[in-house]
Design an enzyme around this catalytic site. Sequence first.
Site, mmCIF file in Angstrom:
data_model
loop_
_atom_site.group_PDB
_atom_site.id
_atom_site.type_symbol
_atom_site.label_atom_id
_atom_site.label_comp_id
_atom_site.label_asym_id
_atom_site.label_seq_id
_atom_site.Cartn_x
_atom_site.Cartn_y
_atom_site.Cartn_z
ATOM 1 C CG ASP A 17 45.945 20.987 40.240
ATOM 2 O OD1 ASP A 17 45.393 20.202 41.038
ATOM 3 O OD2 ASP A 17 46.364 22.116 40.569
ATOM 4 C CE LYS A 73 47.457 24.488 43.218
ATOM 5 N NZ LYS A 73 46.310 24.245 42.335
HETATM 6 P P1 NDP Z 1 44.996 31.661 41.009
HETATM 7 O O1 NDP Z 1 44.947 32.609 42.156
HETATM 8 O O2 NDP Z 1 46.320 31.257 40.451
HETATM 9 O O3 NDP Z 1 44.112 32.245 39.795
HETATM 10 C C1 NDP Z 1 42.826 32.782 40.015
HETATM 11 C C2 NDP Z 1 42.166 33.098 38.684
HETATM 12 O O4 NDP Z 1 40.839 33.592 38.949
HETATM 13 C C3 NDP Z 1 42.878 34.175 37.884
HETATM 14 O O5 NDP Z 1 42.697 33.930 36.520
HETATM 15 C C4 NDP Z 1 42.122 35.440 38.328
HETATM 16 O O6 NDP Z 1 42.190 36.490 37.396
HETATM 17 C C5 NDP Z 1 40.704 34.910 38.403
HETATM 18 N N1 NDP Z 1 39.867 35.722 39.281
HETATM 19 C C6 NDP Z 1 39.908 35.768 40.621
HETATM 20 N N2 NDP Z 1 38.984 36.652 41.087
HETATM 21 C C7 NDP Z 1 38.355 37.166 39.993
HETATM 22 C C8 NDP Z 1 37.324 38.111 39.814
HETATM 23 N N3 NDP Z 1 36.726 38.719 40.851
HETATM 24 N N4 NDP Z 1 36.925 38.402 38.552
HETATM 25 C C9 NDP Z 1 37.517 37.777 37.488
HETATM 26 N N5 NDP Z 1 38.508 36.884 37.598
HETATM 27 C C10 NDP Z 1 38.927 36.570 38.842
HETATM 28 O O7 NDP Z 1 44.176 30.377 41.497
HETATM 29 P P2 NDP Z 1 44.228 28.900 40.897
HETATM 30 O O8 NDP Z 1 44.327 28.987 39.420
HETATM 31 O O9 NDP Z 1 45.235 28.096 41.629
HETATM 32 O O10 NDP Z 1 42.783 28.355 41.337
HETATM 33 C C11 NDP Z 1 41.598 28.781 40.687
HETATM 34 C C12 NDP Z 1 40.429 27.960 41.217
HETATM 35 O O11 NDP Z 1 40.596 26.602 40.850
HETATM 36 C C13 NDP Z 1 40.306 27.962 42.743
HETATM 37 O O12 NDP Z 1 38.942 28.039 43.084
HETATM 38 C C14 NDP Z 1 40.876 26.620 43.133
HETATM 39 O O13 NDP Z 1 40.337 26.161 44.359
HETATM 40 C C15 NDP Z 1 40.392 25.770 41.972
HETATM 41 N N6 NDP Z 1 41.173 24.540 41.788
HETATM 42 C C16 NDP Z 1 40.473 23.360 41.788
HETATM 43 C C17 NDP Z 1 41.136 22.181 41.607
HETATM 44 C C18 NDP Z 1 40.354 20.896 41.623
HETATM 45 O O14 NDP Z 1 40.976 19.843 41.783
HETATM 46 N N7 NDP Z 1 39.059 20.922 41.439
HETATM 47 C C19 NDP Z 1 42.586 22.117 41.413
HETATM 48 C C20 NDP Z 1 43.204 23.425 41.386
HETATM 49 C C21 NDP Z 1 42.503 24.576 41.596
HETATM 50 P P3 NDP Z 1 43.381 37.588 37.474
HETATM 51 O O15 NDP Z 1 44.562 36.947 36.810
HETATM 52 O O16 NDP Z 1 42.833 38.733 36.740
HETATM 53 O O17 NDP Z 1 43.615 37.862 38.942
#
Ligand code: NDP
Length: 272
Positions: free
Chosen positions: A113, A65
């Site tokens: 989004d 993205k």
């Molecule tokens: P990104 O990969 O950009 O971000 C992931 C986030 O989750 C970061 O803040 C990351 O922290 C955190 N994270 C991941 N693993 C862990 C962990 N084990 N412990 C703590 N923090 C963690 O993903 P997106 O922001 O694009 O997506 C996030 C979620 O939102 C996904 O599940 C996606 O499917 C969902 N989503 C849903 C939508 C909907 O329409 N319902 C639309 C868009 C997304 P760090 O920075 O420390 O890695």
Amino acid sequence: MATLYLIGDPVAHSLSPAMQNAAFAALGLPHRYELLRTPAAGLGDAVARVRGDDVLGANVTIPHKERIGRLLDAVEETARRVGAVNTLFKAPAALQAPAALQTPGALRGDDTDVGGFADALLERGVDLPGRRVLVLGAGGAARACVDHLVRSGAAVTVANRTATRAADLGPVERTAWPVRALDRYEVVVNATSLGLGGEDPLAGVDLQRRLTVVDVVATAQETPLLARARAAGCTTVDGLIMLLHQGARSLRLWTGLEAPLAAMRAALPRRI
Ligand code: NDP
């Protein structure tokens, strides 16, 4: 017939094909929405494929993205503000776009989004001005949520595992990860990916009835966080509702048509 793709990696778990194909069927359109698993090295080829005449557009998900915008002819204002693109489309949708970019076939990017999150909160009657909101996460989804929350007049605090990633999120406060208590907040938004694998980003933290709990994670099974919030009597906003509305907005960009929300909702794995 035209094809639409979901570009990302992984994509196999996505609920979008069922939802979008139900929408096309309801509209009487012969289009097909398909998964296009795309590792980082294949992103250029995937964009070239979407430029083909037989392709109407695409959705974009993890991990592309934030990178895909530079491969497009134009990026809409919302996507530029958030720094992420989740929809590729070809129609000259933006009236404010320079004439040169309204060329038929030019490939544009937007981030639905933000609107999907806004529509989900509106559907569930969540009021934002002046509310103290905690957002968990600092990735693409969190950026979309923060954008809408700040513009709606909420007082936003962000907690992210990697503190430096939350540094450029705009006019927000920051707090340490993991979060231990929610006393200071009225609304909490899980915008991390925790929940996809059955994790609870607030494990061990008490959820009081007065809280509104929003989970952007959209899964076939209700996430543990939402199940706990519902059991505690909180107002809840399920990630499936956001998925529905971001998908409806993408469909409008691809076809120019109002999305058949009831058909799309019925194609989701749970009643929302
Ligand atoms: P990104 O990969 O950009 O971000 C992931 C986030 O989750 C970061 O803040 C990351 O922290 C955190 N994270 C991941 N693993 C862990 C962990 N084990 N412990 C703590 N923090 C963690 O993903 P997106 O922001 O694009 O997506 C996030 C979620 O939102 C996904 O599940 C996606 O499917 C969902 N989503 C849903 C939508 C909907 O329409 N319902 C639309 C868009 C997304 P760090 O920075 O420390 O890695």
